[in-house]
Design an enzyme around this catalytic site. Structure first.
Site, PDB file in Angstrom:
ATOM      1  N   HIS A  84       0.817  -1.217   0.000  1.00  0.00           N
ATOM      2  CA  HIS A  84       0.000   0.000   0.000  1.00  0.00           C
ATOM      3  C   HIS A  84       0.850   1.265   0.000  1.00  0.00           C
ATOM      4  O   HIS A  84       2.055   1.239   0.277  1.00  0.00           O
ATOM      5  CB  HIS A  84      -0.956   0.007   1.200  1.00  0.00           C
ATOM      6  CG  HIS A  84      -0.283   0.077   2.540  1.00  0.00           C
ATOM      7  ND1 HIS A  84       0.112   1.258   3.121  1.00  0.00           N
ATOM      8  CD2 HIS A  84       0.061  -0.903   3.410  1.00  0.00           C
ATOM      9  CE1 HIS A  84       0.667   1.005   4.304  1.00  0.00           C
ATOM     10  NE2 HIS A  84       0.646  -0.299   4.505  1.00  0.00           N
ATOM     11  N   CYS A 136       3.502  -4.769   6.543  1.00  0.00           N
ATOM     12  CA  CYS A 136       3.073  -4.482   5.179  1.00  0.00           C
ATOM     13  C   CYS A 136       4.250  -4.057   4.307  1.00  0.00           C
ATOM     14  O   CYS A 136       5.348  -3.765   4.796  1.00  0.00           O
ATOM     15  CB  CYS A 136       2.021  -3.372   5.179  1.00  0.00           C
ATOM     16  SG  CYS A 136       0.427  -3.872   5.867  1.00  0.00           S
TER      17      CYS A 136
END
Length: 248
Positions: A205, A223
């Protein structure tokens, strides 16, 4: 007369045993039918990546899982080698042992249902946690971007993961990974241009807050962080089922 009755009884028993079986075999024959297949993903006509799993959802709980698995066949001309995982008592997931063939029609037979979807040209991505880079190959052409992955103690898992969903925006809540908001490590933020890699919450992301670390250090909670422009480009070019490989 008694002998005749006895012979009739024995003959009837033998005929019944031949028709229905006895013991375990008899139980198998008389076992309830499997629940109907309620949904299959990918959907008919959908184009997906070469690591896309196939998920079969049954209308109710499945008690004979082995029998249910035997009703599923995934093929590209010939049957493809793969393995099963039960997500819950109604959802069965099939994954290919190797990547699906590129740019190919894939046929799924499950229960009484049949559908076809297609694979794309084989878009792949590689997250190198030592080099702090994220490289994407589309039709053999590579684009390498600086990235930041999981910091010590919160390392990004190693392996190959299919993109499970694409989300233009998503809320990241530290409580979902056991960190209270009151903790110095706690967070409740909105992320953009996100691709889910695991149901446990690992995403690729946009992370404008970690741009200074991208390409230099791993500072995320697991992440894969990209700069906003790079994350938007990946979001625009990635498909459900495209594989992302993470490694050191």
């Amino acid at each position: 007369m008694r002998k005749a009755i006895r012979y009739l009884f024995v003959a009837s028993f033998v005929a019944a045993a031949a028709a229905f079986g006895t013991g375990a075999a008899g139980a198998a024959v008389t076992a309830p039918s499997l629940p109907a297949v309620q949904a299959i993903t990918p959907s008919s006509g959908q184009k997906v990546g070469i690591a896309a799993p196939v998920t079969i959802q049954f209308a109710s709980a499945v008690t004979d899982r082995a029998k249910a698995e035997r009703t599923v066949d995934v093929r590209a001309g010939n049957s493809l080698a793969g393995h099963f995982t039960w997500l819950d008592d109604r959802q069965l997931m099939w994954q290919a042992d190797k990547f699906l063939p590129v740019s190919s029609p894939i046929t799924v037979l499950a229960g009484r249902q049949t559908l076809k979807f297609e694979t794309n040209g084989g878009t792949t991505a590689d997250a190198d946690m030592s080099a702090h880079t994220f490289t994407v190959w589309i039709n053999g052409v590579a684009r390498t971007m600086p990235a930041s992955m999981g910091k010590p103690g919160r390392e990004t898992p190693v392996g190959t993961f299919p993109v499970l969903s694409r989300e233009r925006s998503v809320t990241f809540d530290s409580r979902t990974i056991g960190i209270p908001l009151s903790d110095p490590e706690g967070y409740l933020i909105t992320g953009e241009f996100a691709e889910r890699l695991t149901w446990g919450g690992v995403y690729v992301h946009s992370a404008p807050w970690s741009v200074d670390s991208q390409g230099n250090a791993n500072v995320s909670h697991g992440c894969i962080n990209l700069a906003p422009a790079d994350a938007e480009w990946y979001y625009d070019n990635v498909s459900i089922g495209d594989p992302v490989t993470t490694h050191w």
